[in-house]
Enzyme design. Sequence first.
Site, PDB file in Angstrom:
ATOM      1  N   ASP A  40       3.865   3.461   6.510  1.00  0.00           N
ATOM      2  CA  ASP A  40       3.215   3.157   7.789  1.00  0.00           C
ATOM      3  C   ASP A  40       4.172   2.579   8.818  1.00  0.00           C
ATOM      4  OD1 ASP A  40       3.569   0.621   6.360  1.00  0.00           O
ATOM      5  OD2 ASP A  40       2.377  -0.240   7.980  1.00  0.00           O
ATOM      6  N   LYS A  53      17.271   4.056   1.009  1.00  0.00           N
ATOM      7  CA  LYS A  53      18.091   3.952   2.230  1.00  0.00           C
ATOM      8  C   LYS A  53      19.271   3.048   1.897  1.00  0.00           C
ATOM      9  CE  LYS A  53      14.679   3.421   5.837  1.00  0.00           C
ATOM     10  NZ  LYS A  53      14.245   2.569   6.976  1.00  0.00           N
ATOM     11  N   VAL A  87      10.998   5.741   8.946  1.00  0.00           N
ATOM     12  CA  VAL A  87      10.175   6.902   8.595  1.00  0.00           C
ATOM     13  C   VAL A  87       8.722   6.502   8.311  1.00  0.00           C
ATOM     14  CG1 VAL A  87      12.091   8.290   7.703  1.00  0.00           C
ATOM     15  CG2 VAL A  87      10.906   6.704   6.169  1.00  0.00           C
ATOM     16  N   ARG A 130       0.046   6.571   7.760  1.00  0.00           N
ATOM     17  CA  ARG A 130       0.137   6.724   6.298  1.00  0.00           C
ATOM     18  C   ARG A 130      -0.393   8.078   5.846  1.00  0.00           C
ATOM     19  NH1 ARG A 130       1.353   1.692   3.900  1.00  0.00           N
ATOM     20  NH2 ARG A 130       0.462  -0.127   4.910  1.00  0.00           N
ATOM     21  N   GLU A 151       7.610   2.406  -6.019  1.00  0.00           N
ATOM     22  CA  GLU A 151       7.730   1.905  -4.644  1.00  0.00           C
ATOM     23  C   GLU A 151       7.962   3.075  -3.693  1.00  0.00           C
ATOM     24  OE1 GLU A 151       7.222  -0.085  -2.360  1.00  0.00           O
ATOM     25  OE2 GLU A 151       8.685  -1.707  -2.302  1.00  0.00           O
ATOM     26  N   ASP A 152       7.536   2.919  -2.463  1.00  0.00           N
ATOM     27  CA  ASP A 152       7.711   3.992  -1.481  1.00  0.00           C
ATOM     28  C   ASP A 152       9.166   4.121  -1.024  1.00  0.00           C
ATOM     29  OD1 ASP A 152       7.690   1.569  -0.111  1.00  0.00           O
ATOM     30  OD2 ASP A 152       6.152   2.136   1.326  1.00  0.00           O
ATOM     31  N   ASP A 184      14.801  -0.273   0.846  1.00  0.00           N
ATOM     32  CA  ASP A 184      15.489  -0.440   2.130  1.00  0.00           C
ATOM     33  C   ASP A 184      16.522  -1.558   1.984  1.00  0.00           C
ATOM     34  OD1 ASP A 184      16.043  -0.200   4.844  1.00  0.00           O
ATOM     35  OD2 ASP A 184      14.315  -1.367   5.482  1.00  0.00           O
ATOM     36  N   LYS A 199       0.810  -1.192   0.000  1.00  0.00           N
ATOM     37  CA  LYS A 199       0.000   0.000   0.000  1.00  0.00           C
ATOM     38  C   LYS A 199       0.851   1.253   0.000  1.00  0.00           C
ATOM     39  CE  LYS A 199      -2.989  -2.375   3.262  1.00  0.00           C
ATOM     40  NZ  LYS A 199      -3.393  -2.374   4.696  1.00  0.00           N
ATOM     41  N   GLY A 200       2.131   1.115   0.323  1.00  0.00           N
ATOM     42  CA  GLY A 200       3.000   2.273   0.561  1.00  0.00           C
ATOM     43  C   GLY A 200       3.079   3.285  -0.570  1.00  0.00           C
TER      44      GLY A 200
HETATM   45  P1  IMP Z   1      12.935  -3.896   1.683  1.00  0.00           P
HETATM   46  O1  IMP Z   1      12.463  -5.177   1.125  1.00  0.00           O
HETATM   47  O2  IMP Z   1      13.764  -4.075   2.924  1.00  0.00           O
HETATM   48  O3  IMP Z   1      13.639  -3.010   0.663  1.00  0.00           O
HETATM   49  O4  IMP Z   1      11.690  -3.128   2.245  1.00  0.00           O
HETATM   50  C1  IMP Z   1      10.761  -2.575   1.446  1.00  0.00           C
HETATM   51  C2  IMP Z   1       9.493  -2.278   2.192  1.00  0.00           C
HETATM   52  O5  IMP Z   1       9.667  -2.170   3.604  1.00  0.00           O
HETATM   53  C3  IMP Z   1       9.009  -0.917   1.763  1.00  0.00           C
HETATM   54  O6  IMP Z   1       8.229  -1.020   0.621  1.00  0.00           O
HETATM   55  C4  IMP Z   1       8.243  -0.458   2.970  1.00  0.00           C
HETATM   56  O7  IMP Z   1       6.917  -0.914   2.883  1.00  0.00           O
HETATM   57  C5  IMP Z   1       8.938  -1.104   4.140  1.00  0.00           C
HETATM   58  N1  IMP Z   1       9.860  -0.162   4.791  1.00  0.00           N
HETATM   59  C6  IMP Z   1      11.204  -0.130   4.736  1.00  0.00           C
HETATM   60  N2  IMP Z   1      11.711   0.889   5.444  1.00  0.00           N
HETATM   61  C7  IMP Z   1      10.658   1.534   5.959  1.00  0.00           C
HETATM   62  C8  IMP Z   1      10.515   2.713   6.776  1.00  0.00           C
HETATM   63  O8  IMP Z   1      11.483   3.392   7.186  1.00  0.00           O
HETATM   64  N3  IMP Z   1       9.246   3.060   7.083  1.00  0.00           N
HETATM   65  C9  IMP Z   1       8.148   2.388   6.672  1.00  0.00           C
HETATM   66  N4  IMP Z   1       8.232   1.300   5.896  1.00  0.00           N
HETATM   67  C10 IMP Z   1       9.475   0.877   5.548  1.00  0.00           C
HETATM   68 MG    MG Z   2       6.021  -0.878   0.474  1.00  0.00          MG
END
Ligand code: IMP
Ligand code: MG
Length: 177
Positions: free
Chosen positions: A157, A129, A151, A163, A97-98, A101, A42-43
């Site tokens: 969220d 990040k 964040v 959100r 994508e939001d 990470d 949903k981000g």
């Molecule tokens: P990844 O798979 O670790 O890159 O994470 C991706 C997903 O984790 C993002 O699409 C977010 O939904 C969530 N996420 C990662 N960091 C944050 C944050 O700082 N705040 C909120 N959601 C996060």
């Molecule tokens: Mg997301």
Amino acid sequence: MERDIERVLISAEELEAKVAEMGKQISKDFEGKEPIFVGVLKGCFIFMADLMRHVSIKCSMDFMAVSSYKGTTSTGAVKINKDLNENIEGKHIIIVEDILDSGITLNYLKKYLEGRNPASISIATLMDKPARRKADVYANYSCFEIPDAFVVGYGLDYNETYRNLPYIGVLKPEIYE
Ligand code: IMP
Ligand code: MG
């Protein structure tokens, strides 16, 4: 809600300016290509809604829903809760994508979509990040590079709340500790 926020990391004005810039750049780069924007729910929902209003080329939109997170730490597992409705074979895909990470979600998603033979796959993320990257994935378009902090707001969220904040804020550590 606002009292749970330690500080504003990115203001509504900064978001507006950078998102508009990205929309214009993508419009230039994909002129004549009719890309499909694939939002990761949903981000992405606020970012994508704002971004699309600055995309001036012919395009379509679709959405996927994935889950990989419980609270503030990654489980490392990615589950597809909603798949695409459109056939993407031979199409130019832009994943929206939001936040990038660890990269585990996008790496998985990119490979998954590659299996359907699109013409290309690009990644447009609101935030990056890089300090936390685990998977070998990078964003073609990114509005903000941010430090390693959790964040919320502008679609992002913590356990499904915050959100609706109009800016990106850093959550007070005591909220999730
Ligand atoms: P990844 O798979 O670790 O890159 O994470 C991706 C997903 O984790 C993002 O699409 C977010 O939904 C969530 N996420 C990662 N960091 C944050 C944050 O700082 N705040 C909120 N959601 C996060
Ligand atoms: Mg997301």
